[in-house]
Design a protein around this motif. Structure first.
Motif, short mmCIF file in Angstrom:
data_model
loop_
_atom_site.label_atom_id
_atom_site.label_comp_id
_atom_site.label_asym_id
_atom_site.label_seq_id
_atom_site.Cartn_x
_atom_site.Cartn_y
_atom_site.Cartn_z
N TRP A 104 41.37 38.59 48.04
CA TRP A 104 40.26 38.03 47.82
C TRP A 104 39.96 38.10 46.10
CZ3 TRP A 104 39.97 41.82 51.72
CH2 TRP A 104 40.24 41.35 53.09
N CYS A 105 39.19 37.06 45.58
CA CYS A 105 38.65 37.13 44.21
C CYS A 105 37.20 36.90 44.54
CB CYS A 105 39.27 36.20 43.64
SG CYS A 105 41.16 36.33 43.14
N VAL A 106 36.55 37.78 43.43
CA VAL A 106 35.03 37.64 43.36
C VAL A 106 34.64 36.90 41.79
CG1 VAL A 106 32.88 38.79 43.33
CG2 VAL A 106 34.46 39.32 45.14
N THR A 107 33.87 35.93 41.93
CA THR A 107 33.66 35.43 40.55
C THR A 107 32.25 35.60 40.29
OG1 THR A 107 35.43 34.17 40.51
CG2 THR A 107 34.03 33.60 38.79
N LEU A 153 48.10 45.98 53.62
CA LEU A 153 49.25 45.98 52.81
C LEU A 153 49.31 45.65 51.30
CD1 LEU A 153 52.23 45.14 55.04
CD2 LEU A 153 51.15 47.17 54.97
N ALA A 154 48.26 44.78 51.24
CA ALA A 154 48.09 43.92 49.81
C ALA A 154 47.72 45.44 48.65
CB ALA A 154 46.80 43.15 49.67
N PRO A 155 48.54 45.41 47.70
CA PRO A 155 48.37 46.42 46.73
C PRO A 155 47.10 46.32 46.18
CG PRO A 155 50.42 44.94 46.16
CD PRO A 155 49.84 44.29 47.35
N VAL A 156 46.60 45.30 45.79
CA VAL A 156 45.20 45.11 45.05
C VAL A 156 44.51 44.12 46.20
CG1 VAL A 156 43.63 44.11 43.43
CG2 VAL A 156 46.06 44.97 42.85
N LYS A 157 43.31 44.86 46.69
CA LYS A 157 42.32 44.24 47.81
C LYS A 157 41.38 43.07 46.98
CE LYS A 157 43.98 47.28 50.45
NZ LYS A 157 45.45 47.31 51.07
N VAL A 158 40.93 43.45 45.81
CA VAL A 158 39.93 42.42 45.46
C VAL A 158 40.18 42.30 43.88
CG1 VAL A 158 37.43 41.89 45.40
CG2 VAL A 158 38.29 43.26 47.04
N ALA A 159 40.03 41.20 43.41
CA ALA A 159 39.95 41.06 42.18
C ALA A 159 38.69 40.37 41.58
CB ALA A 159 41.07 40.03 41.52
N VAL A 160 38.11 41.02 40.46
CA VAL A 160 36.83 40.62 40.06
C VAL A 160 36.96 39.83 38.72
CG1 VAL A 160 34.29 41.41 39.92
CG2 VAL A 160 35.95 42.60 41.12
N ARG A 174 42.60 34.10 49.37
CA ARG A 174 43.87 33.61 49.01
C ARG A 174 44.48 32.51 49.59
NH1 ARG A 174 47.24 38.53 50.62
NH2 ARG A 174 47.10 37.10 52.46
N ASP A 175 44.28 32.54 51.17
CA ASP A 175 45.26 31.95 51.96
C ASP A 175 44.68 30.51 51.85
OD1 ASP A 175 47.14 33.88 52.10
OD2 ASP A 175 46.15 34.62 54.04
N SER A 176 43.38 30.41 52.23
CA SER A 176 42.64 29.05 52.34
C SER A 176 42.33 28.34 51.11
CB SER A 176 41.62 28.93 53.36
OG SER A 176 40.53 29.82 52.78
N MET A 177 42.13 29.24 50.08
CA MET A 177 41.52 28.86 48.56
C MET A 177 39.98 28.50 48.65
SD MET A 177 44.68 27.18 46.30
CE MET A 177 45.38 25.84 47.51
N GLU A 178 39.78 28.58 49.97
CA GLU A 178 38.24 28.25 50.29
C GLU A 178 37.34 29.32 49.30
OE1 GLU A 178 37.20 28.47 54.29
OE2 GLU A 178 38.46 26.55 54.59
N GLN A 179 36.13 28.80 48.91
CA GLN A 179 35.36 29.41 48.22
C GLN A 179 33.83 29.54 48.85
OE1 GLN A 179 35.06 28.49 44.19
NE2 GLN A 179 37.00 28.34 44.05
#
Ligand code: ATP
Length: 505
Positions: free
Chosen positions: A458-461, A402-409, A477-482
């Motif tokens: 999810w974010c990708v850096t 459902l998330a509008p944006v799946k991944v941020a880069v 997002r949920d656990s803030m784990e990297q």
């Protein structure tokens, strides 16, 4: 006063582009809303999840897309023209107009206090609940008008005849007529071109029952599904998109052999409840509420609502149960009524057993806007990250489907070629059909929080290690784990994660 959860959700919805008041620059229009760039994605994802799970992943259900304006006889047969009315009441104190069946109940004669004129600063007055057995939901007075029925269908006219012009053209003739004759002539002038915006999508499935059957792909038990706009001139509208005059429905009519209907009713009640939890809705905020006999529509054998505990404000505090979806056993009422009015036989002949019957219908009827609102409310969370530092993050915990944006880069910094690497990764994701977002402005921590607030899983850096070893950071997002994954094949990595969450790409 502290902001309530609902106020926070409404302001986030506006600030981040989920839901706007319609025509806002002109002061807005009551109970009409527009979906912004993120809202439209969220609602599309809700509808797509419904369509995938109800149509594409099943062999027994087919889709349909019917016109909003239908032959007016459809609404005669369905009973909407005669009976699709809400009991309407006016409060004589605050002048509010509301639905009697949704008003707070109280036994006749119960003492009530309310403010003069319904104003907050008005003199405190005392009264009693009238014979109706309810009070005004706005000011609490028991001084109410009689109930009157109000038809919820929007009437318009089809063709070159304007009913108002017709009345004006015939005003002298009308003036000469008396009593019933005048009424009948007036009704004829109005009704000659009258059509209605559909108040539900269901009738489209009933009137196309034969067409779908004869197109050869299906036989009972089977379903016809439709997602589309419906219109109701609702008297009481409130709580953002919960009850509006223009809304979208996701309805399915499941045609079964009489005698098997109770089994299918139980099946669909469970299936529809489980659908919401499969998309991450908290089970403790969901319930199935079986209608009592006196609540049932005259044609329904049984009906159960899937209800959600919305964070709406009400006199008792925060939160109330509201309908999300209704599952009804409509018997053979609709097909029989349309047979009667159209003169077409809408029964089914089973060749193997040589049996002829009019199928019973089990109908799961959901609202796309109401479900979108419920998913938004359910996803909303304020997580205390560090109590001592008073660090609280707002996060929308949307299911990945459902998330509008799946991944941020993100590039960690705007130098050393990091923006180019990050943009290339985003282009790969977009080419895979994965809705992604690129952001290079501000501190990395702030960028993560901004994506939390719109529910991006999810974010990708791209960082220094990317340049040295070719790996990128993935932040959950949920656990803030990297964690680190290879910089090549990022799109494939997320395609697999989305696929395992049930997403179709
Ligand atoms: P309610 O009792 O809340 O008016 P209903 O029982 O009349 O709803 P149905 O006719 O069963 O609703 O419609 C099926 C679904 O369509 C509802 O469960 C709801 O999700 C949605 N829906 C109905 N009316 C509205 C509306 N005015 N605004 C938004 N969604 C609506």
């Amino acid at each position: 006063m502290a902001e309530s959860t609902m106020q926070k959700i409404v302001s986030l919805a506006k600030r981040r582009g989920f839901i706007f008041q319609s025509s806002e620059i002109y002061g807005g229009l009551k109970a009409c809303y527009d979906y912004g760039p993120l809202g439209v994605e969220l609602k599309r994802n809700v509808k797509e999840a419904w369509w995938n799970d109800m149509v594409h992943r099943r062999a027994d259900i087919v889709g349909l897309d019917c016109s909003i304006i239908m032959h007016p006889d459809v609404w005669k047969a369905s009973g909407h023209l005669a009976g699709f009315a809400d009991p309407l009441v006016d409060c004589r104190v605050c002048k509010e107009r509301f639905r009697a069946d949704k008003a707070p109940r109280a036994a006749p004669g119960t003492p009530v206090t309310y403010r003069e004129g319904g104003r907050k600063d008005g003199k405190k007055l005392e009264g009693v609940v009238g014979p109706q057995g309810y009070v005004c939901p706005v000011c609490g007075s028991g001084d109410l008008s009689d109930e009157r029925q109000f038809n919820l269908m929007f009437r318009t006219s089809l063709g070159p005849v304007d009913p108002m012009q017709e009345i004006l053209n015939n005003v002298e003739e009308l003036a000469r007529l008396q009593g019933n004759e005048r009424k009948e002539r007036l009704a004829a002038l109005i009704n000659q071109s009258a059509v209605y915006l559909r108040p539900e999508t269901a009738q489209g499935m009933f009137v196309n029952f034969l067409n779908v059957l004869n197109s050869g792909r299906v036989k009972p038990p089977f379903g016809i599904a439709q997602v589309g706009k419906s219109y109701r001139n609702e008297i009481t509208t409130s709580n953002l998109t919960f009850r509006t005059c223009e809304f979208e429905q996701m309805e399915m009519e499941y045609f079964v052999e009489p005698g098997t209907d109770e089994e299918w009713y139980a099946y669909w009640s469970k299936f529809r409840f489980d659908w919401y939890t499969s998309l991450g809705m908290r089970p403790e905020r969901l319930r199935l509420r079986e209608h009592e006999k006196k609540e049932l529509a005259h044609y329904a054998k049984a009906c159960v609502d899937v209800e959600y505990f919305y964070p709406f404000e009400n006199p008792e505090g925060e939160g109330e149960w509201g309908e999300l979806e209704g599952i009804a056993n409509r018997t053979d009422y609709d097909l029989k009524k349309h047979s009667e009015y159209s003169g077409k036989d809408l029964s089914y002949f089973e060749t193997e057993s040589k049996k002829r019957y009019t199928p019973y219908v089990i109908e799961p009827a959901a609202g796309a806007d109401r479900a979108t609102l419920a998913f938004l409310c359910d996803a909303f969370d304020e997580e205390v990250v560090d109590r001592e530092k008073n660090d609280v993050r707002t996060v929308l915990r949307f299911h990945p489907r459902l998330a509008p944006v799946k991944v941020a880069v993100f590039p960690l910094v705007k130098k050393e070629g990091m923006p180019d690497r990050a943009r290339a990764i985003m282009d790969d994701l977009l080419a895979e059909g994965i809705n992604s977002f690129y952001d290079e402005s501000g501190a990395i921590g702030r960028r993560y929080r901004r994506m939390d607030e719109v529910g991006t899983p999810w974010c990708v850096t791209v960082d220094t290690e990317t340049l040295e070893k070719g790996t990128v950071t993935v932040r959950e997002r949920d656990s803030m784990e990297q964690t680190r994954i290879p910089g090549e094949g990022v799109a494939e990595y997320f395609r697999n994660r989305l696929k395992s969450s049930g997403n179709r790409i």
